[in-house]
Design a protein around this motif. Structure first.
Motif, mmCIF file in Angstrom:
data_model
loop_
_atom_site.group_PDB
_atom_site.id
_atom_site.type_symbol
_atom_site.label_atom_id
_atom_site.label_comp_id
_atom_site.label_asym_id
_atom_site.label_seq_id
_atom_site.Cartn_x
_atom_site.Cartn_y
_atom_site.Cartn_z
ATOM 1 N N LEU A 26 25.732 33.293 33.091
ATOM 2 C CA LEU A 26 25.430 34.666 33.072
ATOM 3 C C LEU A 26 24.641 34.927 32.747
ATOM 4 O O LEU A 26 23.790 36.298 32.845
ATOM 5 N N PRO A 32 26.276 36.883 39.501
ATOM 6 C CA PRO A 32 27.793 36.272 39.529
ATOM 7 C C PRO A 32 28.308 35.770 40.594
ATOM 8 O O PRO A 32 29.496 35.434 40.046
ATOM 9 N N ALA A 45 33.089 36.539 34.993
ATOM 10 C CA ALA A 45 32.273 37.067 36.356
ATOM 11 C C ALA A 45 32.938 37.353 37.402
ATOM 12 O O ALA A 45 32.108 38.527 37.743
ATOM 13 N N GLN A 48 31.881 41.012 35.536
ATOM 14 C CA GLN A 48 30.852 41.382 36.138
ATOM 15 C C GLN A 48 30.539 41.744 37.690
ATOM 16 O O GLN A 48 29.626 42.664 37.919
#
Length: 137
Positions: A26, A32, A45, A48
């Motif tokens: 990332l 993501p 992840a 995000q």
């Protein structure tokens, strides 16, 4: 290793194990969605993804991503010995994905009018990490 006594008598802080690969991907600009597909247990992840969806106005999508990250984080916390309460310090970087997902879930719940869920998640965030609640807003 030093043993730290919790002077307040509550449960000890939970520190999730480090999972540097998703964080590094990332940080290096990997999408993501690609990181979540490769590392589906990464709360970071999913958090995000939730942030990106929220920023573009896709609140229901943000809610779904945040809920996924939240549940993945709960699974990790439980594997780490968490018993449903106690500190999850923001200061421990591997905890941040879960805390960001929890914040994202609260934010999206409020945006869709799910007030009880918003209040529960906002309080859970404050109880888990006052620093995270302040940092994330």
């Amino acid at each position: 290793m030093a043993i730290h006594e919790n002077l307040l008598g509550g449960p000890p802080p939970t520190h999730l194990p480090d999972d540097p690969e998703p964080r590094e991907l990332l940080a290096n600009g990997t999408a993501p969605a690609d990181v979540a597909a490769k590392y589906p247990t990464s709360s970071l992840a999913w958090a995000q993804l939730a942030d990106e969806a929220y920023e573009r106005g896709s609140v229901v999508e943000s809610y779904a991503y945040a809920r996924t990250g939240y549940h993945r984080g709960l699974d990790s916390l439980r594997r780490g010995g968490w018993k449903g309460q106690g500190p999850v310090p923001w200061e421990h970087e591997p905890n941040r994905g879960f805390l960001r997902a929890l914040h994202g879930l609260a934010r999206a719940a409020q945006a869709i009018g799910e007030q009880a869920e918003y209040e529960r998640c906002a309080q859970f965030l404050k109880d888990s990490s006052p620093t995270a609640a302040q940092t994330l807003g």
